[in-house]
Design a protein around this motif. Structure first.
Motif, PDB file in Angstrom:
ATOM      1  N   PHE A   1     135.861  32.217  10.128  1.00 23.25           N
ATOM      2  CA  PHE A   1     135.804  32.863   8.809  1.00 23.25           C
ATOM      3  C   PHE A   1     134.381  33.291   8.455  1.00 23.25           C
ATOM      4  O   PHE A   1     134.200  34.267   7.717  1.00 23.25           O
ATOM      5  N   ASP A   2     133.361  32.602   8.970  1.00 26.36           N
ATOM      6  CA  ASP A   2     131.983  33.048   8.748  1.00 26.36           C
ATOM      7  C   ASP A   2     131.762  34.418   9.382  1.00 26.36           C
ATOM      8  O   ASP A   2     131.064  35.272   8.828  1.00 26.36           O
ATOM      9  N   ARG A   3     132.364  34.632  10.554  1.00 25.55           N
ATOM     10  CA  ARG A   3     132.172  35.904  11.261  1.00 25.55           C
ATOM     11  C   ARG A   3     133.047  37.015  10.700  1.00 25.55           C
ATOM     12  O   ARG A   3     132.625  38.168  10.615  1.00 25.55           O
ATOM     13  N   LYS A   4     134.272  36.690  10.338  1.00 27.57           N
ATOM     14  CA  LYS A   4     135.245  37.715   9.962  1.00 27.57           C
ATOM     15  C   LYS A   4     135.457  37.855   8.458  1.00 27.57           C
ATOM     16  O   LYS A   4     136.070  38.811   8.002  1.00 27.57           O
ATOM     17  N   GLY A   5     134.909  36.889   7.684  1.00 28.02           N
ATOM     18  CA  GLY A   5     135.120  36.922   6.247  1.00 28.02           C
ATOM     19  C   GLY A   5     136.441  36.284   5.863  1.00 28.02           C
ATOM     20  O   GLY A   5     137.319  36.065   6.709  1.00 28.02           O
ATOM     21  N   THR A   6     136.585  36.003   4.594  1.00 28.67           N
ATOM     22  CA  THR A   6     137.822  35.397   4.099  1.00 28.67           C
ATOM     23  C   THR A   6     138.536  36.390   3.199  1.00 28.67           C
ATOM     24  O   THR A   6     138.048  36.736   2.121  1.00 28.67           O
ATOM     25  N   ASN A   7     139.668  36.878   3.658  1.00 25.85           N
ATOM     26  CA  ASN A   7     140.470  37.836   2.907  1.00 25.85           C
ATOM     27  C   ASN A   7     141.916  37.673   3.364  1.00 25.85           C
ATOM     28  O   ASN A   7     142.209  36.908   4.295  1.00 25.85           O
ATOM     29  N   PRO A   8     142.859  38.346   2.725  1.00 24.39           N
ATOM     30  CA  PRO A   8     144.260  38.166   3.117  1.00 24.39           C
ATOM     31  C   PRO A   8     144.536  38.408   4.598  1.00 24.39           C
ATOM     32  O   PRO A   8     145.361  37.735   5.209  1.00 24.39           O
ATOM     33  N   HIS A   9     143.824  39.372   5.190  1.00 20.99           N
ATOM     34  CA  HIS A   9     144.066  39.703   6.590  1.00 20.99           C
ATOM     35  C   HIS A   9     143.591  38.588   7.517  1.00 20.99           C
ATOM     36  O   HIS A   9     144.297  38.202   8.451  1.00 20.99           O
ATOM     37  N   THR A  10     142.370  38.063   7.281  1.00 18.30           N
ATOM     38  CA  THR A  10     141.852  37.019   8.170  1.00 18.30           C
ATOM     39  C   THR A  10     142.589  35.698   7.955  1.00 18.30           C
ATOM     40  O   THR A  10     142.817  34.946   8.903  1.00 18.30           O
ATOM     41  N   LEU A  11     142.961  35.407   6.716  1.00 14.13           N
ATOM     42  CA  LEU A  11     143.743  34.198   6.459  1.00 14.13           C
ATOM     43  C   LEU A  11     145.071  34.253   7.195  1.00 14.13           C
ATOM     44  O   LEU A  11     145.518  33.266   7.789  1.00 14.13           O
ATOM     45  N   ASP A  12     145.702  35.423   7.170  1.00 12.69           N
ATOM     46  CA  ASP A  12     146.974  35.583   7.857  1.00 12.69           C
ATOM     47  C   ASP A  12     146.784  35.534   9.368  1.00 12.69           C
ATOM     48  O   ASP A  12     147.611  34.963  10.093  1.00 12.69           O
ATOM     49  N   SER A  13     145.688  36.102   9.850  1.00 18.44           N
ATOM     50  CA  SER A  13     145.396  36.083  11.285  1.00 18.44           C
ATOM     51  C   SER A  13     145.216  34.655  11.779  1.00 18.44           C
ATOM     52  O   SER A  13     145.739  34.276  12.838  1.00 18.44           O
TER      53      SER A  13
ATOM     54  N   ARG B   1     146.433  31.926  10.415  1.00 19.51           N
ATOM     55  CA  ARG B   1     147.692  31.196  10.289  1.00 19.51           C
ATOM     56  C   ARG B   1     148.676  31.579  11.385  1.00 19.51           C
ATOM     57  O   ARG B   1     149.362  30.713  11.945  1.00 19.51           O
ATOM     58  N   THR B   2     148.750  32.849  11.718  1.00 17.60           N
ATOM     59  CA  THR B   2     149.779  33.309  12.643  1.00 17.60           C
ATOM     60  C   THR B   2     149.332  33.305  14.102  1.00 17.60           C
ATOM     61  O   THR B   2     150.173  33.238  15.001  1.00 17.60           O
ATOM     62  N   THR B   3     148.022  33.382  14.355  1.00 15.14           N
ATOM     63  CA  THR B   3     147.532  33.473  15.733  1.00 15.14           C
ATOM     64  C   THR B   3     146.862  32.197  16.215  1.00 15.14           C
ATOM     65  O   THR B   3     147.129  31.725  17.324  1.00 15.14           O
TER      66      THR B   3
ATOM     67  N   SER C   1     148.518  31.025  23.372  1.00 20.03           N
ATOM     68  CA  SER C   1     147.813  29.749  23.332  1.00 20.03           C
ATOM     69  C   SER C   1     146.702  29.704  24.370  1.00 20.03           C
ATOM     70  O   SER C   1     145.629  29.133  24.125  1.00 20.03           O
ATOM     71  N   ALA C   2     146.929  30.303  25.537  1.00 16.15           N
ATOM     72  CA  ALA C   2     145.898  30.336  26.573  1.00 16.15           C
ATOM     73  C   ALA C   2     144.663  31.081  26.091  1.00 16.15           C
ATOM     74  O   ALA C   2     143.529  30.653  26.313  1.00 16.15           O
ATOM     75  N   VAL C   3     144.874  32.189  25.406  1.00 14.78           N
ATOM     76  CA  VAL C   3     143.749  32.973  24.893  1.00 14.78           C
ATOM     77  C   VAL C   3     142.983  32.194  23.822  1.00 14.78           C
ATOM     78  O   VAL C   3     141.749  32.127  23.833  1.00 14.78           O
ATOM     79  N   VAL C   4     143.716  31.577  22.894  1.00 14.15           N
ATOM     80  CA  VAL C   4     143.074  30.846  21.804  1.00 14.15           C
ATOM     81  C   VAL C   4     142.328  29.621  22.324  1.00 14.15           C
ATOM     82  O   VAL C   4     141.180  29.365  21.945  1.00 14.15           O
TER      83      VAL C   4
ATOM     84  N   ARG D   1     150.804  41.397   7.515  1.00  6.87           N
ATOM     85  CA  ARG D   1     152.056  40.711   7.810  1.00  6.87           C
ATOM     86  C   ARG D   1     152.919  40.576   6.546  1.00  6.87           C
ATOM     87  O   ARG D   1     154.136  40.759   6.601  1.00  6.87           O
ATOM     88  N   GLN D   2     152.288  40.273   5.435  1.00  2.00           N
ATOM     89  CA  GLN D   2     153.046  40.141   4.190  1.00  2.00           C
ATOM     90  C   GLN D   2     153.610  41.480   3.747  1.00  2.00           C
ATOM     91  O   GLN D   2     154.747  41.564   3.262  1.00  2.00           O
ATOM     92  N   GLN D   3     152.824  42.532   3.915  1.00  2.00           N
ATOM     93  CA  GLN D   3     153.320  43.867   3.578  1.00  2.00           C
ATOM     94  C   GLN D   3     154.482  44.257   4.485  1.00  2.00           C
ATOM     95  O   GLN D   3     155.490  44.802   4.027  1.00  2.00           O
ATOM     96  N   GLY D   4     154.331  43.956   5.790  1.00  2.00           N
ATOM     97  CA  GLY D   4     155.399  44.266   6.727  1.00  2.00           C
ATOM     98  C   GLY D   4     156.665  43.485   6.431  1.00  2.00           C
ATOM     99  O   GLY D   4     157.780  44.016   6.535  1.00  2.00           O
ATOM    100  N   SER D   5     156.501  42.219   6.032  1.00  8.10           N
ATOM    101  CA  SER D   5     157.663  41.382   5.713  1.00  8.10           C
ATOM    102  C   SER D   5     158.427  41.924   4.507  1.00  8.10           C
ATOM    103  O   SER D   5     159.658  41.823   4.439  1.00  8.10           O
ATOM    104  N   TYR D   6     157.696  42.502   3.554  1.00 13.21           N
ATOM    105  CA  TYR D   6     158.335  43.084   2.379  1.00 13.21           C
ATOM    106  C   TYR D   6     159.316  44.180   2.803  1.00 13.21           C
ATOM    107  O   TYR D   6     160.433  44.286   2.264  1.00 13.21           O
TER     108      TYR D   6
END
Length: 370
Positions: free
Chosen positions: A110-122, A124-126, A162-165, A290-295
């Motif tokens: 989060f220091d590198r990418k910032g904290t916003n809806p997109h990075t929070l979702d990234s 959580r999901t990745t 998982s291998a990538v992460v 992801r939230q927009q797509g889910s809508y």
């Protein structure tokens, strides 16, 4: 992560000329210098192969000098036949508990990418599920990471991700390991039947009967332009009156800025797609992709429950890819219009070409040659 300066790279190149077996190098994303060359098998059996020897030295001029001294000693041992891997298993190991490293890894993310809806979702999901495979109360080692990865089923998307992460976690902790062989051979979802153009047109007419103007427009845009569901919220329609009726998908979408064109072109005219574009589907500007797509996808799910719909938003996008192929649009062009790589387009979308589609394409070629 440290990155070698030009002077350091030049010094590595110069000293490597004096070495016969090993080479001094530095991999992007890693903190320390490594030695590479043809070395005996670590297991004691099998032929020598290209391998790496970790060092404790940073990519600085003094670090390069120390790595060179180490390389010379290894080469002397190789020449005398006294080389043993146990003598050089001195790569830096992490002495911290896995949980502490994971917390620092997350903070760095989060220091590198910032904290916003997109990075929070990234996250959580990745990232969240793979790092949760690691026992937090054990010391982080390559063996622990490998055991954690092997908790996932082989040849699945979960194993691949998982291998990538977990490789990223290892790099962050300066632990040398490579899980590329364990990623497996996941090839994506199996081919499935996609809606024909006639079926898509029928579903649109069914939706028109509901007089839900915003959802009618969303359906038309996804079907005609091959959009991802969340891209409905990322459109610049200012060029739609131009030749080809292009729409621009803006930078904060999944794969960044790209331009899409309607297929079939007749749908643009028949459906009057340029009408009512200013009507917002919903104000989801503060939501993640992801939230927009889910809508959007949830709307299709509701239609399935209430009206026995069998088509999804993803089906409409996949059908666009097949339609582009049937219309003999080059694969590279279609991939660009859909906002992904040529490899993804070929691997993920063209598998949906059925025997009927391929026969139609063959007949088109035959008719042109007559």
């Amino acid at each position: 992560m440290s990155s070698p300066s030009g002077a350091v790279k030049d010094r590595m190149k110069s000293l490597n000329k004096d070495l016969s077996v090993l080479r001094i190098g530095h991999r992007s994303g890693y903190k320390r210098i490594e030695l590479r060359g043809i070395l005996p098998s670590k297991s004691g059996s099998g032929d020598p192969s290209r391998q790496r020897v970790s060092t404790e030295y940073l990519p600085t001029l003094p670090g390069v000098a120390m790595a060179y001294t180490m390389a010379c000693e290894i080469e002397r041992q190789l020449e005398k036949g006294t080389f043993k891997w146990t003598d050089w298993s001195n790569s830096k190991e992490c002495s911290d508990l896995a949980g502490d490293v994971i917390d620092r890894f997350k903070k760095d993310f989060f220091d590198r990418k910032g904290t916003n809806p997109h990075t929070l979702d990234s996250w959580r999901t990745t990232y969240e599920r793979p790092v949760n495979l690691i026992p937090r109360n054990k010391r982080l080692t390559a063996e622990l990471l490998k055991a954690s990865l092997c908790k996932t089923k082989a040849n699945t998307r979960s194993r691949q991700l998982s291998a990538v992460v977990l490789n990223s976690v290892a790099t962050f902790a300066d632990i040398e390991c490579d899980f590329s062989r364990l990623k497996g051979n996941y090839t994506g979802p199996a081919p499935r039947d996609l809606p024909t153009d006639k079926i898509i047109e029928d579903y649109r007419l069914e939706l028109i009967d509901t007089n839900r103007i915003r959802w009618i427009k969303a359906f038309e845009l996804i079907a005609a332009y091959g959009l991802r569901p969340h891209e409905i919220f990322k459109l610049d329609c200012s060029r739609i009156a131009e030749r080809g009726h292009p729409l621009t998908v803006l930078d904060d979408s999944k794969t960044g800025y790209h331009t899409a064109y309607p297929l079939h072109p007749r749908w643009f005219e028949e459906w009057r797609i340029s009408d009512n574009l200013a009507l917002p589907l919903a104000d989801l500007s503060n939501r993640s992709n992801r939230q927009q797509g889910s809508y959007v996808t949830n709307f299709f799910k509701n239609q399935k429950q209430r009206n026995d719909w069998t088509v999804t938003a993803t089906d409409l996008r996949d059908a666009y890819a097949v339609r582009a192929d049937r219309l003999q649009i080059s694969t590279a062009t279609a991939a660009r219009w859909m906002g992904h790589s040529l490899q993804v387009h070929t691997k993920k979308y063209l598998v949906h070409l059925g025997q009927h589609d391929e026969a139609d394409i063959w007949e088109l070629i035959r008719d042109r040659s007559i």
